[in-house]
Design a protein around this motif. Sequence first.
Motif, mmCIF file in Angstrom:
data_model
loop_
_atom_site.group_PDB
_atom_site.id
_atom_site.type_symbol
_atom_site.label_atom_id
_atom_site.label_comp_id
_atom_site.label_asym_id
_atom_site.label_seq_id
_atom_site.Cartn_x
_atom_site.Cartn_y
_atom_site.Cartn_z
ATOM 1 N N GLU A 28 -2.476 -32.921 -13.240
ATOM 2 C CA GLU A 28 -1.825 -32.038 -14.220
ATOM 3 C C GLU A 28 -0.296 -32.101 -14.093
ATOM 4 O O GLU A 28 0.436 -31.879 -15.060
ATOM 5 C CB GLU A 28 -2.351 -30.617 -13.957
ATOM 6 C CG GLU A 28 -1.655 -29.489 -14.648
ATOM 7 C CD GLU A 28 -1.679 -28.222 -13.783
ATOM 8 O OE1 GLU A 28 -2.736 -27.907 -13.203
ATOM 9 O OE2 GLU A 28 -0.606 -27.581 -13.689
ATOM 10 N N ASP A 87 1.781 -34.018 -16.729
ATOM 11 C CA ASP A 87 2.205 -33.462 -18.020
ATOM 12 C C ASP A 87 3.705 -33.196 -18.006
ATOM 13 O O ASP A 87 4.404 -33.450 -18.978
ATOM 14 C CB ASP A 87 1.480 -32.131 -18.308
ATOM 15 C CG ASP A 87 -0.027 -32.321 -18.394
ATOM 16 O OD1 ASP A 87 -0.454 -33.491 -18.527
ATOM 17 O OD2 ASP A 87 -0.758 -31.313 -18.304
ATOM 18 N N LYS A 88 4.187 -32.671 -16.881
ATOM 19 C CA LYS A 88 5.625 -32.383 -16.773
ATOM 20 C C LYS A 88 6.399 -33.567 -16.220
ATOM 21 O O LYS A 88 7.582 -33.720 -16.484
ATOM 22 C CB LYS A 88 5.831 -31.195 -15.807
ATOM 23 C CG LYS A 88 5.589 -29.869 -16.454
ATOM 24 C CD LYS A 88 6.177 -28.740 -15.609
ATOM 25 C CE LYS A 88 5.833 -27.416 -16.226
ATOM 26 N NZ LYS A 88 5.152 -26.502 -15.318
#
Length: 457
Positions: free
Chosen positions: A89, A92-93
């Motif tokens: 995850e 994503d950034k």
Amino acid sequence: MNRVYIKTYGCQMNERDSDAVAAMLRARGYRIVQDEEACDIMLLNTCSVRDAAEQKAIGKAGYVSHRKKKNPDFVLGILGCMAQNRGAELLDKLPDVDLIVGTQKFHQVPDYLDNLRAAREAGVPIGETIVDIAEEAGSQNTIRDHLETEERQISAFVSIQQGCNMDCHFCIVPKTRGDERSRPMDDIITECRALAQRGVREITLLGQIVTSYGRRDYAHTGGVSPFVQLIEKVHAIDGIERIRFTSPHPRGFKEDLVEAYGRLPKLCEYVHLPMQSGSNRILKAMNRPYSRERYQEIVDSLRAVRPDMYFSTDIIVGFPGETDEDFEQTRELFEACNYDMAYIFKYSIRTGTPAAVLGDQIADEVKEHRNQVLLDILRRNSERRTAALIGTVEEVLVEGPDKTGQHFTGRTRGNRVTIFDADPRLVGQLVPLRIERASVSTLYGELILAGVGTEAS
Ligand code: 5AD
């Protein structure tokens, strides 16, 4: 292409893991550099315990990933707790990260970097990010033997246990570090003996909940817990002069551990005893299995065995539902315990923990105010305790030259940093130091050399 810079966030366990990664990489021919501008590979070993720690590392990674525009071969890796907590995850950034490695896979970092380098050297286009946050049986045994051979180290951290099963409702550690797993006692003792032979004089036993060490693997003998048995064995090693440990749980301070302070002189009279809150209601909501009365009893029993005992603690202010009355209970107990040092935290919501979904979150200004109240008490306490040390003689373990290279540094049994003039031959020795003056965090003094031994003359 082989210069690695490692930046560490968070606790001593993370420092320890970074040292181990550095040692493994050196053994593979990588160079560990101190200048982040001069690296080809940057590894961020991260912390998840509060949101601010995660944001810091994410900010750093975002900023650093711009280097890839100029140098497509630059490698950026995120290791440790935030990698474990957030996994893929994070992409994503941070889409440019090459490597995401969790807390049970540090020992794989050299292989992964070798693979990334080989791909770049062969001109193979950069593929998917490597993400490895799997659990691995026995991973607690892979973090060991990390010291540099060139430089003598006086004080060393030894990992004895990883993970935690206590389920404190504020805490992300069971997710980032997994279930409690202990290293075999024999392995730990072998490592400590080897360290002693290489000149180490002080051992700090490390784990997320050290007092639970070996509770599923070893029996109590004569009322003595496996953790105290381990301390006894380290105590018996020639050359080891001081023993410390962190972090314990108040629940682990049964009679056997308290009594150990009376009979094991190498065990330093400094205890980090996380209180978290002084309100029984909040302790219950936190799922901390002790009361304020029991906490105070532990402090008193340790001071009964060692009147000169130093204490430090961790406190969380602003846990959901904490009222002024609850905080007043914390303030009172905090004052009564007369800490030498304390780490005070504003409660931070950690997604996935039981407390995250509680109502009655506390406003930031209230947390800030409570934080300041405790910091003020700590400041006054610590000034008073420091003033009381001036003019006294403290036993210091000489660690080596200080940062300036002009003087020497070492710590007292109470873990205070001291600065003094000395002879290089005193490195690794216990010497008496007369404390002459102090700054906020450091004591300055003069060695009393008579009786120290021939090397001093
Ligand atoms: N918010 C604030 N502080 C926390 N700690 C752990 N979890 C949180 C949280 N969610 C603190 C505890 C612990 C220390 C390492 O960090 O005081 O003892």
